[in-house]
Design a protein around this motif. Sequence first.
Motif, PDB file in Angstrom:
ATOM      1  N   ILE A  24      49.364 -31.713 -41.705  1.00 58.35           N
ATOM      2  CA  ILE A  24      48.395 -31.685 -42.860  1.00 58.35           C
ATOM      3  C   ILE A  24      47.557 -30.516 -42.792  1.00 58.35           C
ATOM      4  CG2 ILE A  24      46.327 -32.979 -43.857  1.00 58.35           C
ATOM      5  CD1 ILE A  24      47.780 -35.882 -42.778  1.00 58.35           C
ATOM      6  N   ILE A  25      47.210 -29.597 -43.766  1.00 61.76           N
ATOM      7  CA  ILE A  25      46.780 -28.315 -43.431  1.00 61.76           C
ATOM      8  C   ILE A  25      45.694 -28.382 -44.496  1.00 61.76           C
ATOM      9  CG2 ILE A  25      46.980 -25.771 -43.758  1.00 61.76           C
ATOM     10  CD1 ILE A  25      50.085 -26.183 -42.812  1.00 61.76           C
ATOM     11  N   ASN A  26      44.422 -28.249 -44.267  1.00 64.94           N
ATOM     12  CA  ASN A  26      43.403 -28.346 -45.065  1.00 64.94           C
ATOM     13  C   ASN A  26      42.224 -27.293 -44.876  1.00 64.94           C
ATOM     14  OD1 ASN A  26      41.177 -29.255 -46.695  1.00 64.94           O
ATOM     15  ND2 ASN A  26      40.603 -30.718 -45.024  1.00 64.94           N
ATOM     16  N   ILE A  27      42.224 -26.629 -45.942  1.00 65.22           N
ATOM     17  CA  ILE A  27      41.222 -25.361 -45.886  1.00 65.22           C
ATOM     18  C   ILE A  27      39.979 -25.881 -46.877  1.00 65.22           C
ATOM     19  CG2 ILE A  27      42.187 -23.865 -47.631  1.00 65.22           C
ATOM     20  CD1 ILE A  27      41.324 -21.689 -46.057  1.00 65.22           C
ATOM     21  N   THR A  28      38.602 -25.344 -46.326  1.00 74.10           N
ATOM     22  CA  THR A  28      37.572 -25.706 -47.081  1.00 74.10           C
ATOM     23  C   THR A  28      36.417 -24.710 -46.764  1.00 74.10           C
ATOM     24  OG1 THR A  28      36.012 -27.471 -47.674  1.00 74.10           O
ATOM     25  CG2 THR A  28      36.666 -27.414 -45.439  1.00 74.10           C
ATOM     26  N   ARG A  29      35.490 -24.612 -47.396  1.00 80.08           N
ATOM     27  CA  ARG A  29      34.362 -23.776 -47.208  1.00 80.08           C
ATOM     28  C   ARG A  29      33.706 -24.640 -45.999  1.00 80.08           C
ATOM     29  NH1 ARG A  29      30.068 -22.068 -51.848  1.00 80.08           N
ATOM     30  NH2 ARG A  29      28.598 -23.080 -50.476  1.00 80.08           N
ATOM     31  N   ALA A  30      33.274 -24.020 -44.927  1.00 80.32           N
ATOM     32  CA  ALA A  30      32.775 -24.701 -43.754  1.00 80.32           C
ATOM     33  C   ALA A  30      31.219 -25.305 -43.906  1.00 80.32           C
ATOM     34  CB  ALA A  30      32.462 -23.406 -42.740  1.00 80.32           C
ATOM     35  N   SER A  31      30.858 -24.611 -44.806  1.00 79.01           N
ATOM     36  CA  SER A  31      29.243 -25.241 -45.230  1.00 79.01           C
ATOM     37  C   SER A  31      29.194 -26.504 -45.909  1.00 79.01           C
ATOM     38  CB  SER A  31      28.498 -24.061 -45.991  1.00 79.01           C
ATOM     39  OG  SER A  31      28.952 -23.750 -47.475  1.00 79.01           O
ATOM     40  N   ILE A  32      30.280 -26.810 -46.653  1.00 79.61           N
ATOM     41  CA  ILE A  32      30.472 -28.204 -47.376  1.00 79.61           C
ATOM     42  C   ILE A  32      30.318 -29.263 -46.331  1.00 79.61           C
ATOM     43  CG2 ILE A  32      32.237 -29.742 -48.504  1.00 79.61           C
ATOM     44  CD1 ILE A  32      32.933 -27.145 -49.990  1.00 79.61           C
ATOM     45  N   CYS A  68      45.039 -26.977 -34.578  1.00 77.13           N
ATOM     46  CA  CYS A  68      43.864 -25.991 -34.263  1.00 77.13           C
ATOM     47  C   CYS A  68      43.085 -25.934 -35.465  1.00 77.13           C
ATOM     48  CB  CYS A  68      44.681 -24.365 -34.368  1.00 77.13           C
ATOM     49  SG  CYS A  68      45.615 -24.036 -35.689  1.00 77.13           S
ATOM     50  N   ARG A  69      42.021 -25.389 -35.735  1.00 79.24           N
ATOM     51  CA  ARG A  69      41.076 -25.066 -36.431  1.00 79.24           C
ATOM     52  C   ARG A  69      40.959 -23.433 -36.775  1.00 79.24           C
ATOM     53  NH1 ARG A  69      35.997 -28.387 -35.585  1.00 79.24           N
ATOM     54  NH2 ARG A  69      37.588 -29.984 -35.306  1.00 79.24           N
ATOM     55  N   THR A  70      41.025 -23.067 -37.990  1.00 81.89           N
ATOM     56  CA  THR A  70      40.882 -21.290 -38.060  1.00 81.89           C
ATOM     57  C   THR A  70      39.555 -21.093 -38.971  1.00 81.89           C
ATOM     58  OG1 THR A  70      43.190 -21.251 -38.145  1.00 81.89           O
ATOM     59  CG2 THR A  70      42.103 -19.147 -38.876  1.00 81.89           C
ATOM     60  N   ILE A  71      38.778 -20.148 -38.353  1.00 76.52           N
ATOM     61  CA  ILE A  71      37.794 -19.722 -39.364  1.00 76.52           C
ATOM     62  C   ILE A  71      38.114 -18.323 -40.134  1.00 76.52           C
ATOM     63  CG2 ILE A  71      35.312 -18.529 -39.284  1.00 76.52           C
ATOM     64  CD1 ILE A  71      35.519 -21.611 -38.306  1.00 76.52           C
ATOM     65  N   PHE A  72      37.727 -18.395 -41.440  1.00 78.10           N
ATOM     66  CA  PHE A  72      38.131 -17.123 -42.353  1.00 78.10           C
ATOM     67  C   PHE A  72      36.726 -16.839 -42.767  1.00 78.10           C
ATOM     68  CE2 PHE A  72      41.744 -19.849 -42.535  1.00 78.10           C
ATOM     69  CZ  PHE A  72      42.909 -18.986 -42.642  1.00 78.10           C
ATOM     70  N   TYR A 102      35.193 -16.384 -46.732  1.00 71.07           N
ATOM     71  CA  TYR A 102      36.387 -16.888 -47.569  1.00 71.07           C
ATOM     72  C   TYR A 102      36.039 -17.320 -49.075  1.00 71.07           C
ATOM     73  CZ  TYR A 102      38.226 -21.790 -48.924  1.00 71.07           C
ATOM     74  OH  TYR A 102      38.888 -22.656 -49.753  1.00 71.07           O
ATOM     75  N   CYS A 103      34.811 -17.616 -49.277  1.00 73.30           N
ATOM     76  CA  CYS A 103      34.590 -17.977 -50.671  1.00 73.30           C
ATOM     77  C   CYS A 103      32.882 -17.619 -51.093  1.00 73.30           C
ATOM     78  CB  CYS A 103      34.490 -19.496 -50.591  1.00 73.30           C
ATOM     79  SG  CYS A 103      33.928 -20.188 -52.297  1.00 73.30           S
ATOM     80  N   PHE A 104      32.810 -16.845 -52.013  1.00 76.74           N
ATOM     81  CA  PHE A 104      31.585 -16.234 -52.403  1.00 76.74           C
ATOM     82  C   PHE A 104      30.711 -15.662 -51.467  1.00 76.74           C
ATOM     83  CE2 PHE A 104      32.736 -19.496 -55.683  1.00 76.74           C
ATOM     84  CZ  PHE A 104      33.262 -18.673 -56.597  1.00 76.74           C
ATOM     85  N   GLY A 105      31.282 -15.055 -50.271  1.00 79.52           N
ATOM     86  CA  GLY A 105      30.558 -14.542 -48.957  1.00 79.52           C
ATOM     87  C   GLY A 105      30.276 -15.704 -47.956  1.00 79.52           C
ATOM     88  N   LYS A 106      30.953 -16.776 -48.339  1.00 77.60           N
ATOM     89  CA  LYS A 106      30.749 -17.961 -47.157  1.00 77.60           C
ATOM     90  C   LYS A 106      32.044 -18.038 -46.496  1.00 77.60           C
ATOM     91  CE  LYS A 106      26.831 -18.892 -49.032  1.00 77.60           C
ATOM     92  NZ  LYS A 106      25.481 -18.877 -48.238  1.00 77.60           N
ATOM     93  N   ASP A 107      31.820 -18.630 -45.137  1.00 74.49           N
ATOM     94  CA  ASP A 107      32.982 -18.567 -44.216  1.00 74.49           C
ATOM     95  C   ASP A 107      33.841 -19.952 -44.733  1.00 74.49           C
ATOM     96  OD1 ASP A 107      32.190 -16.394 -43.025  1.00 74.49           O
ATOM     97  OD2 ASP A 107      31.448 -17.502 -41.139  1.00 74.49           O
ATOM     98  N   GLY A 108      35.168 -19.803 -44.475  1.00 71.10           N
ATOM     99  CA  GLY A 108      35.938 -20.968 -44.397  1.00 71.10           C
ATOM    100  C   GLY A 108      36.624 -21.603 -43.226  1.00 71.10           C
ATOM    101  N   ILE A 109      37.124 -22.820 -43.115  1.00 71.99           N
ATOM    102  CA  ILE A 109      37.654 -23.309 -41.875  1.00 71.99           C
ATOM    103  C   ILE A 109      38.883 -23.975 -42.376  1.00 71.99           C
ATOM    104  CG2 ILE A 109      36.116 -25.440 -42.266  1.00 71.99           C
ATOM    105  CD1 ILE A 109      36.430 -25.400 -39.250  1.00 71.99           C
ATOM    106  N   MET A 110      39.725 -23.483 -41.787  1.00 75.25           N
ATOM    107  CA  MET A 110      41.291 -24.332 -41.950  1.00 75.25           C
ATOM    108  C   MET A 110      41.700 -25.304 -40.808  1.00 75.25           C
ATOM    109  SD  MET A 110      45.116 -22.814 -43.065  1.00 75.25           S
ATOM    110  CE  MET A 110      45.279 -21.651 -41.719  1.00 75.25           C
ATOM    111  N   TYR A 111      42.090 -26.502 -40.921  1.00 72.27           N
ATOM    112  CA  TYR A 111      42.234 -27.353 -40.170  1.00 72.27           C
ATOM    113  C   TYR A 111      44.040 -27.671 -40.260  1.00 72.27           C
ATOM    114  CZ  TYR A 111      37.427 -28.993 -40.122  1.00 72.27           C
ATOM    115  OH  TYR A 111      36.057 -29.116 -39.784  1.00 72.27           O
TER     116      TYR A 111
END
Length: 237
Positions: free
Chosen positions: A180-188, A216-220, A223-232
């Motif tokens: 299960i691969i999930n990426i989202t804005r970290a701030s959410i 793992c979890r990956t920081i991008f 990622y989105c409008f200048g905000k960092d993302g995180i992928m699990y």
Amino acid sequence: MSTPLESSCKSTDSNPSNPKEHVCNDWSETMKEGIDKDVIESVYTEWATKSNGSYDEKMAPYFYTGSYYVAKAVNDNRSDKNIRILDIACGTGFVGQHLNHFGFSNVDGMDASSGMLEKAKAKHVYKNYFLSAIGPPNPPTEIPDHKYDVITICGGLGPGHIPCEAVDEMIRIVKPGGLIINITRASILERYSEYKNKWEPYIAKKEEEQKWREVCRTIFKNYCFGKDGIMYIHEVL
């Protein structure tokens, strides 16, 4: 030498162009605390079908840098191009397009917005289409247990979107050993009450219950409008 899973777990700078503030006006309409799910679905449908400033035109260069990285994570970890993949919150099919580019053609798409799915159908990147939300208060999907090898989610979290509890349904429909691969804005995960102090304990609880393990979890960066993302990336047990 890094394993494929490890190679998908390094901090990455997606380096997109800096979008103008007006680009995210439509998107911000779907990110209001307490927003009703029916309102979200109608906003996305209207947005997808606009003739001027459509979802694809606004979001592709900015928000969906993550769709490439999700598809790449699948490619890094699965050499069999015939595996069954379900793209949840598939929208207009950005992840599906990238998966197809990597050679994966056995891909289904699920989204709660009829307008988004209609746009995705026009791209012919999915085999089957599910007009459905996932997780409570929605009933379980009709998808059989252990049907999929991989689930992808790109930008599916937000107020009134995919709840923490949807993880259980995802685990149910993925085969043991599947991802299960999930990426989202970290701030959410910190901004909205649906996830703040809930998301991390919930996914940790599933690990304690031996339902899955976090690979793992990956920081991008940016990622989105200048905000960092995180992928699990989680492996179902």
